[in-house]
Design an enzyme around this catalytic site. Structure first.
Site, PDB file in Angstrom:
ATOM      1  CG  ASP A 422      -1.614   1.219   1.509  1.00  0.00           C
ATOM      2  OD1 ASP A 422      -2.226   1.722   0.551  1.00  0.00           O
ATOM      3  OD2 ASP A 422      -1.592   1.715   2.657  1.00  0.00           O
ATOM      4  CG  ASP A 424      -1.806   7.765   0.531  1.00  0.00           C
ATOM      5  OD1 ASP A 424      -0.712   7.969  -0.023  1.00  0.00           O
ATOM      6  OD2 ASP A 424      -2.868   8.321   0.200  1.00  0.00           O
ATOM      7  CG  ASP A 639      -2.006   2.110   6.656  1.00  0.00           C
ATOM      8  OD1 ASP A 639      -2.377   1.753   5.511  1.00  0.00           O
ATOM      9  OD2 ASP A 639      -2.261   3.230   7.135  1.00  0.00           O
TER      10      ASP A 639
END
Ligand code: GDD
Ligand code: MG
Length: 694
Positions: A422, A424, A639
């Site tokens: 991922d 961001d 996250d």
């Protein structure tokens, strides 16, 4: 597909031969739901299941100086996701038919965004590669691959093995009806769905024998197959207590096999090829003769037979005298089989003696046999043929835009780690978007030549910017699985894609942006009306990127103006910002869901899509990695909630910390939790988990 339920089957030891099944409906609707009301007479194989097989299937198209218009029609009948392998033995003399065929395939592939192997059977490089890989039985005295459809088929099987596909189908290129061609491929895919064994074969019975071309052709084949079937059935009957007429497809030119079966069979040449396939299965695996391949014996082999709805119409190439030329080889492989008994051989002798053109007492010839393709050293063949790929994959120039391929791609058979990440909040700091603390880890991945695949809600433009800054050349997944962008020269083997964007081949999975906007607008209007009428719901403020200026997006996201502009260039998802109390936020989300759209929360914004997710895209890309690299082990780094489908799909999911040094809670099978927010967590994942894993 809606088809007749299982018909009676014959079992010969480990081999099951299913009776012919009729197709009732070529399209049974889009629904994948179980059909509770379904009558017991019928069975459904849904479109998704068919398309899953098609993606793993190669269709071999043998061609020898066929009418080009007819050939073009055949191409248009091959389902999009099947890999086409054209094996030509056409003349290159006065008129270069092969060149014309290549031109046609090239144009077809360019327009339809497909790729194909197109080879000439007399290609000397191919012959050399086959000789060096230890399979000289396919070659003639001149050192080239021998002529004949059967030899072309075997070459097709070899290229299918090379391409990593799981199934191989054969369709003649002289078929006048593209709808029939399409139906054959669907039958193959349906059959493999029905088969329980990984060693299976689907053989097609033409429904009609129209007499449009005089009564020559169909009568001829009708008679040949009638006789072949009779003797095959006699042989099978002689092994059991009961008479059977189970075999109806002894000469089926249109048929398909799982590659695991195809590579193990001994083949006959000429018109014996299809009959010999059945004989080989019985000889090698039934258990009547000693079995060498125990693995196959344990799983069993299945032969499925299906009857088409489309009529079969193809070129008639010869006179009636060919009957014996066709029938003799078919019967010869039965006659000389170690399974044949005296009565069976006598029957064949009588059959032939009664036919015009046969002298009494004629010797029934031994048919030349070709040993199983698995005898060949595939890695060696692959290594040699690699150099010639640009010449045999069409459309030309598309797969190999730059000279040569990146050297970091390993050869077949090696174990390869793939890292999905991922952006961001993972590779990029959740607040500053900086990746600087991950630079050492990125260098390490590059040194070890591990592909790093971005998989984020960000757009193509945004991701491309980071990839360029960091010198990353691997594929990437945009807008939460909306599309996969694959650099043109990245994978060695052909695959189907939906469009070309600059240097990328794009596989599209998401709903088009304008459609999402249209549906979303209605859903938001309905939500706002409900909130206004509700006494308990508080105020709510909703904004979408599509309604905002670049400056607004920049202000809201802290992206700089250039990045904000790229973030606004959305293709498969809309970013929505919702400010409000829990109750009204939930009302909005409910309306979005009811509209058929889906959303995921990326930490600050809601990403609204037509239902794609990161996991689905990763599955597709994994297939391509597997095809090209062999064994893979996948890591996923994320996250937040919108990484769930990614983390669930990879072999080793890793969660980095979010601001406040907390991990997002998620139910995963075997997650690793690394310390460090964003890029610091990313670095630890690389150094502590990915690199050390053996
Ligand atoms: N690559 C290659 N090499 N292709 C060939 C060759 C060759 O030497 N010879 C023929 N072909 C191609 C033809 O262009 C056609 O697409 C296909 O192979 C079948 O050849 P035909 O000449 O049309 O054969 P047929 O119609 O008499 O027989 C077909 O039907 C029979 C019954 O189902 C074939 O499929 C037979 O194998 C089958 O037994
Ligand atoms: Mg034909």
């Amino acid at each position: 597909m809606r088809i007749e339920s299982l018909r009676p089957a014959e079992h010969l030891g480990n081999v099951t031969i299913h009776g012919v099944r009729r197709f009732l409906e070529l399209d049974s609707g889009a629904s994948n739901l179980p059909h509770l009301q379904e009558s017991r007479e019928v069975e459904i194989v849904d479109q998704q299941a068919i398309s899953d097989v098609e993606k793993k299937m190669a269709i071999v198209l043998p061609i020898k100086d066929e009418d080009l218009k007819v050939f073009e029609g055949v191409l248009s009948g091959i389902p999009h996701d099947c890999l086409m392998i054209v094996i030509s033995n056409s003349s290159k003399q006065e008129v270069d038919n092969f060149k014309n065929e290549k031109d046609i395939v090239n144009r077809f592939c360019r327009i339809t965004h497909r790729q194909a192997f197109v080879v000439h059977q007399k290609n000397p490089e191919l012959a050399n590669a086959i000789a060096d890989a230890g399979y000289p039985e396919l070659l003639g005295e001149d050192g080239l691959i021998r002529s004949g459809k059967a030899e072309g088929m075997i070459l097709g099987i070899i290229l299918t093995m090379f391409s990593g596909r799981d199934y191989v189908g054969f369709i003649d290129t002289d078929n006048y009806i593209p709808g029939a061609v399409w139906e054959y491929a669907k039958h193959f895919a349906t059959g493999f769905n029905l088969a329980q064994s990984p060693y299976s074969m689907v053989r097609i019975l033409w429904k009609y024998k129209p007499k449009l071309v005089g009564d020559l052709y169909f009568k001829r084949w009708g008679r040949v197959s009638e006789v072949t079937n009779k003797h095959l059935n006699h042989l099978i009957s002689s092994k059991g207590k009961f008479e059977t007429e189970i075999i109806k497809t002894g000469n089926a030119g249109e048929h398909a096999m799982s590659i695991e079966l195809a590579k193990r069979l001994t083949y006959g040449t000429g018109y014996a090829v299809e009959t010999k396939e059945i004989m080989s299965i019985l000889e090698q695996f039934s258990g009547i003769l000693p079995i060498e391949d125990r693995e196959v014996a344990e799983e069993g082999v299945e032969i499925l037979q299906t009857e088409t709805i489309n009529p079969h119409l193809h070129e008639d190439k010869g006179g009636d005298h060919l009957l014996q030329d066709m029938l003799l080889p078919s019967l010869a492989v039965i006659y000389h089989s170690p399974l044949a008994d005296d009565a069976g051989r006598k029957m064949i002798e009588t059959q032939l003696a009664g036919m015009e053109g046969f002298n009494a007492g004629i010797q029934i010839p031994q048919i030349k046999l070709i040993p199983p393709p698995q005898k060949m050293d595939l890695p060696k063949f692959s290594a040699i043929i690699e150099k010639y790929l640009p010449q045999i994959i069409l459309p030309d120039g598309e797969l190999f835009s730059r000279a040569g391929r990146p050297s970091r791609l390993p050869s077949l058979g090696q174990f390869k780690k793939i890292v999905y990440t991922d952006l961001d909040g993972t590779l990029l700091n959740p607040l500053t978007y900086s990746y600087s603390t991950a630079l050492d880890a990125l260098r390490l991945l590059k040194d070890k030549q591990l592909p790093l695949v971005f998989c984020s809600a960000k757009t193509m433009g945004e991701q491309d910017l980071y990839r360029n800054e960091l010198g990353i050349k691997d594929p990437f997944i945009t807008e939460n699985g909306g599309a996969i962008f694959i650099p043109k020269d990245y994978f060695r083997l052909p695959f189907a894609y939906d469009r070309i964007a600059g240097n990328y081949l794009v596989i599209e999975l998401g709903m088009a942006y304008k459609d999402i906007r249209h549906i979303l607008k209605k859903a938001l209007a309905a939500a706002c009306a409900e909130i206004e009428n509700s006494e308990k719901a508080g105020n709510i403020f909703i904004t979408s990127f599509g309604d905002m200026s670049v400056e607004d997006v920049s202000r809201l996201t802290d992206l700089n103006l250039k990045q904000a502009e790229l973030a606004k260039q959305r293709e498969y998802s809309e970013t929505v910002h919702i400010e409000g109390d829990k109750r009204s936020t939930n009302m909005v989300l409910n309306h979005i869901q009811q509209s058929g759209l889906e959303y995921s929360f990326g930490g600050r914004f809601y990403e609204v899509t037509g239902g794609n997710d990161k996991g689905k895209a990763i599955k597709i890309l994994n297939e391509l990695f597997r095809l090209n690299f062999g064994n893979i082990h996948t890591f996923g780094l994320g996250d937040s909630e919108n990484d769930y489908s990614m983390l669930e799909t990879v072999d080793s999911p890793v969660l980095v910390q979010r601001p406040g040094n907390k991990w997002h809670k998620m139910r995963l099978r075997n997650p690793s939790y690394v310390k460090g927010v964003g890029p610091e967590g990313f670095s630890r994942a690389v150094t502590d988990i990915i690199i050390p894993m053996e």
